[in-house]
Scaffold this motif. Structure first.
Motif, short mmCIF file in Angstrom:
data_model
loop_
_atom_site.label_atom_id
_atom_site.label_comp_id
_atom_site.label_asym_id
_atom_site.label_seq_id
_atom_site.Cartn_x
_atom_site.Cartn_y
_atom_site.Cartn_z
N LEU A 1 -17.40 5.18 21.91
CA LEU A 1 -16.82 6.02 20.87
C LEU A 1 -16.54 7.25 21.40
CD1 LEU A 1 -20.38 5.63 18.68
CD2 LEU A 1 -18.42 4.02 18.77
N VAL A 2 -15.20 7.58 21.28
CA VAL A 2 -14.66 8.85 21.99
C VAL A 2 -14.21 9.75 21.10
CG1 VAL A 2 -12.68 9.42 23.17
CG2 VAL A 2 -13.53 7.17 23.59
N VAL A 3 -14.70 11.25 21.15
CA VAL A 3 -14.46 12.30 20.33
C VAL A 3 -13.59 13.15 21.29
CG1 VAL A 3 -16.52 12.30 19.05
CG2 VAL A 3 -16.55 13.48 21.00
N LYS A 4 -12.70 14.05 20.53
CA LYS A 4 -11.90 14.99 21.37
C LYS A 4 -12.36 16.14 21.00
CE LYS A 4 -8.39 11.36 20.78
NZ LYS A 4 -7.08 10.99 20.31
N ARG A 5 -12.39 16.99 21.89
CA ARG A 5 -12.79 18.67 21.81
C ARG A 5 -11.85 19.43 22.91
NH1 ARG A 5 -15.97 22.21 18.37
NH2 ARG A 5 -16.98 20.65 16.95
N ASP A 6 -11.28 20.30 22.04
CA ASP A 6 -10.42 21.17 23.05
C ASP A 6 -9.36 20.72 23.88
OD1 ASP A 6 -11.68 23.48 21.65
OD2 ASP A 6 -12.89 24.06 23.45
N GLY A 7 -9.02 19.49 23.71
CA GLY A 7 -8.03 18.84 24.62
C GLY A 7 -8.76 17.85 25.56
N LEU A 8 -9.98 17.81 25.45
CA LEU A 8 -10.80 16.85 26.31
C LEU A 8 -11.32 15.76 25.35
CD1 LEU A 8 -12.51 19.71 28.03
CD2 LEU A 8 -10.83 18.44 28.99
N HIS A 9 -11.49 14.48 26.30
CA HIS A 9 -11.91 13.41 25.69
C HIS A 9 -13.40 13.21 25.98
CE1 HIS A 9 -7.93 11.18 24.73
NE2 HIS A 9 -8.07 12.37 24.23
N VAL A 10 -14.27 12.90 25.28
CA VAL A 10 -15.78 12.48 25.64
C VAL A 10 -16.22 11.41 24.95
CG1 VAL A 10 -18.04 13.55 25.66
CG2 VAL A 10 -16.20 15.17 25.59
N SER A 11 -16.79 10.42 25.75
CA SER A 11 -17.03 9.02 25.13
C SER A 11 -18.56 9.04 25.09
CB SER A 11 -16.58 7.91 26.21
OG SER A 11 -16.79 7.93 27.40
N PHE A 12 -19.08 8.08 24.28
CA PHE A 12 -20.54 8.02 24.16
C PHE A 12 -20.68 6.17 24.00
CE2 PHE A 12 -19.84 12.10 22.83
CZ PHE A 12 -20.93 12.87 23.25
N GLN A 13 -21.78 5.71 24.92
CA GLN A 13 -21.97 4.18 24.68
C GLN A 13 -23.26 4.42 23.95
OE1 GLN A 13 -21.52 1.26 27.68
NE2 GLN A 13 -20.26 2.51 28.81
N LEU A 14 -23.39 3.50 22.97
CA LEU A 14 -24.57 3.03 22.21
C LEU A 14 -25.38 2.07 23.07
CD1 LEU A 14 -23.40 3.34 18.57
CD2 LEU A 14 -25.23 4.66 19.51
N ARG A 15 -26.41 2.42 23.84
CA ARG A 15 -27.10 1.56 24.56
C ARG A 15 -28.45 1.17 24.14
NH1 ARG A 15 -29.68 2.73 30.18
NH2 ARG A 15 -29.85 0.64 31.21
N PRO A 16 -28.43 -0.06 23.76
CA PRO A 16 -29.80 -0.67 23.09
C PRO A 16 -31.10 -0.15 23.83
CG PRO A 16 -28.67 -2.52 23.23
CD PRO A 16 -27.85 -1.40 24.16
N ALA A 17 -32.13 0.62 22.99
CA ALA A 17 -33.38 0.96 23.64
C ALA A 17 -34.25 0.34 23.28
CB ALA A 17 -33.50 2.47 23.13
N ALA A 18 -35.48 0.03 24.06
CA ALA A 18 -36.62 -0.92 23.71
C ALA A 18 -37.38 0.07 22.79
CB ALA A 18 -37.52 -1.01 24.82
N THR A 19 -37.81 1.11 22.66
CA THR A 19 -38.49 1.86 21.96
C THR A 19 -37.85 3.12 21.64
OG1 THR A 19 -39.67 2.93 23.47
CG2 THR A 19 -40.53 0.83 22.83
N TYR A 20 -38.39 3.93 20.55
CA TYR A 20 -37.69 5.25 20.14
C TYR A 20 -38.49 6.24 20.31
CZ TYR A 20 -35.20 8.01 16.91
OH TYR A 20 -34.28 9.16 16.20
#
Length: 453
Positions: A242-261
């Motif tokens: 997932l990529v968001v854009k702020r102040d001309g910059l791109h920042v990506s986030f991967q949703l990585r499955p977690a065993a516990t919360y």
């Protein structure tokens, strides 16, 4: 990749300074933010393809438009040529998989957003081996020390340290491919003999990708079904950051499955041994390390065997575009007494950039809110930021020497036969791993050299 593409038209001599990827003779000293991964400055036949897992992703069109001296369309046919050499499948086939996966995300109720495809072949490829280059190129096992100029705007030869001897390697065309931390140091040596305007940028405009786990979310939809999505007709898997854009910059986030919360003390110190396992799957100690991290076990089960254990808990792994600075960030500190020479890297993340990262985390959580039951940002997550080792920009291409080292054909401004072809010429990569783009640039340069010579 470049040697492979030139063999049909040129006699190719390759100077390789070491046989091993982990070479203690060539250390890197971090004087800014600690980088994390080791090595920064690899060697050995195959380059970075012997170190990492060939995560393949194109640089976004917007990044080309904003930072490159030519449009992405110029590089597109070379992306197409490079992809199967790195992945064993076509970019067209993977693009269809990306479109399919995006639709599946939307069918689960995720809002519209920029989802960029990152393809992982199941097994990485060392290009020296997969392209069968042994015996087809002339190999010189040594370290480049200096350049010889002929007085007419050309490089005549390189001086190479081979064991205890110094050898002269002559040629018609010279290409530096020592990486974002190696090529700028060689260019700085050249600047002592040829003070060309563009060489003042060697080692400046440094860009890397800060990476780290920023928090965790619990979602209301079965996203685990789409994690490590298998592309039909290939042996590889897709992820859509997932990529968001702020102040001309791109920042990506991967949703990585977690065993516990609820594992605050452990989740915030999470470490991955997947790269170790991918590089050396036969070492049992790597599996012992792996089973200390159950989230990595989930990743392995889905990546290698297609097993997706149901979970609604995910960690957010961030990879961010870094703003560049004209200040010197990479240079060589000469040997003093018994202390060896070291490559110095000064990696700095400004307070303004850190505020952008904080805002980007808020953005992605807001983007995910329609499918999120709860979310938590790790306390002091920025202290865990590490380098992605995508060293670029330190010999960047530009239209003229007032802004960079190389012209759009990767030729050093002011020299007729010296080129650079590695991550250092990339003026900006956005959030993309640089391997696929480096390979495409190599094929593009080979086409240019075949036409010119």
């Amino acid at each position: 990749m470049l040697a492979h593409a030139l063999l049909a038209s040129h006699d190719v001599v390759m100077v390789e300074r070491g046989a091993d990827a982990l070479d203690p003779r060539f250390p890197v000293l971090d004087t800014g933010l600690s980088a994390g991964p080791d090595p920064h400055f690899g060697g050995g036949l195959g380059g970075s393809t012997q170190l990492w897992h060939n995560g393949l992703i194109e640089i976004d069109d917007e990044i080309f438009d904003a930072h490159w001296p030519f449009a992405k369309a110029e590089l597109a046919p070379y992306y197409d040529q490079a992809f199967p050499l790195l992945a064993g499948t076509s970019l067209t086939q993977v693009a269809r998989g990306i479109a399919d996966l995006r639709q599946r995300y939307r069918s689960l109720g995720l809002p519209e957003g920029l989802l960029q495809g990152l393809y992982y072949p199941r097994w990485p490829r060392n290009l020296w081996t997969s392209l069968d280059l042994a015996g087809r190129v002339t190999l010189v096992a040594g370290d480049v020390l200096d350049f010889e100029l002929d007085g007419s705007g050309q490089i005549a030869a390189m001086q190479v340290q081979v064991g205890e001897e110094r050898q002269t390697v002559r040629g018609d065309v010279f290409v530096l491919a020592a990486g974002g931390l190696g090529s700028p140091v060689l260019l700085q040596r050249l600047a002592q003999r040829a003070p060309l305007p563009g060489l003042v940028h060697a080692g400046a405009h440094y860009e890397d990708h800060p990476m780290g786990f920023v928090g965790e979310v619990e979602v209301t939809v079965p996203l685990y079904r789409l994690w490590n999505f298998h592309v039909p007709g290939t042996d590889g898997n897709l992820r859509l950051p997932l990529v968001v854009k702020r102040d001309g910059l791109h920042v990506s986030f991967q949703l990585r499955p977690a065993a516990t919360y609820h594992r605050a003390s452990r989740r915030e110190r999470v470490g991955s041994v997947l790269n170790l396992l991918r590089r050396n799957p036969w070492n049992p100690l790597n599996y012992v390390q792996l089973f200390k991290h159950w989230d990595d076990v989930l990743d392995i089960l889905s990546f290698k065997f297609g097993i997706r254990l149901p979970t609604r808990h995910y960690t957010l792994l961030m990879c961010a575009q870094m703003p560049t600075s004209p200040e010197l960030s990479v240079w060589l500190r000469p040997a003093e007494g018994e202390a060896p020479a070291v490559r110095v890297r000064h990696w700095v993340l400004t307070d303004a950039f850190r505020r952008v990262l904080d805002a980007s985390v808020e953005d992605v959580l807001a983007w995910l809110k329609p499918v999120t039951r709860r979310a938590r940002v790790f306390a002091d997550w920025q202290s865990g930021l590490r380098s992605a080792a995508h060293h670029s920009g330190t010999a960047r291409m530009s239209v003229g020497p007032e802004a960079g080292v190389c012209n759009p054909e990767c030729r050093v401004h002011g020299l007729d036969n010296l080129y650079v072809c590695d991550g250092s010429v990339i003026p900006s990569s956005g959030i993309a791993n640089t391997g696929l783009t480096i390979a495409a640039l190599a094929l593009r340069l080979a086409a240019h050299l075949r036409q010119r010579h």
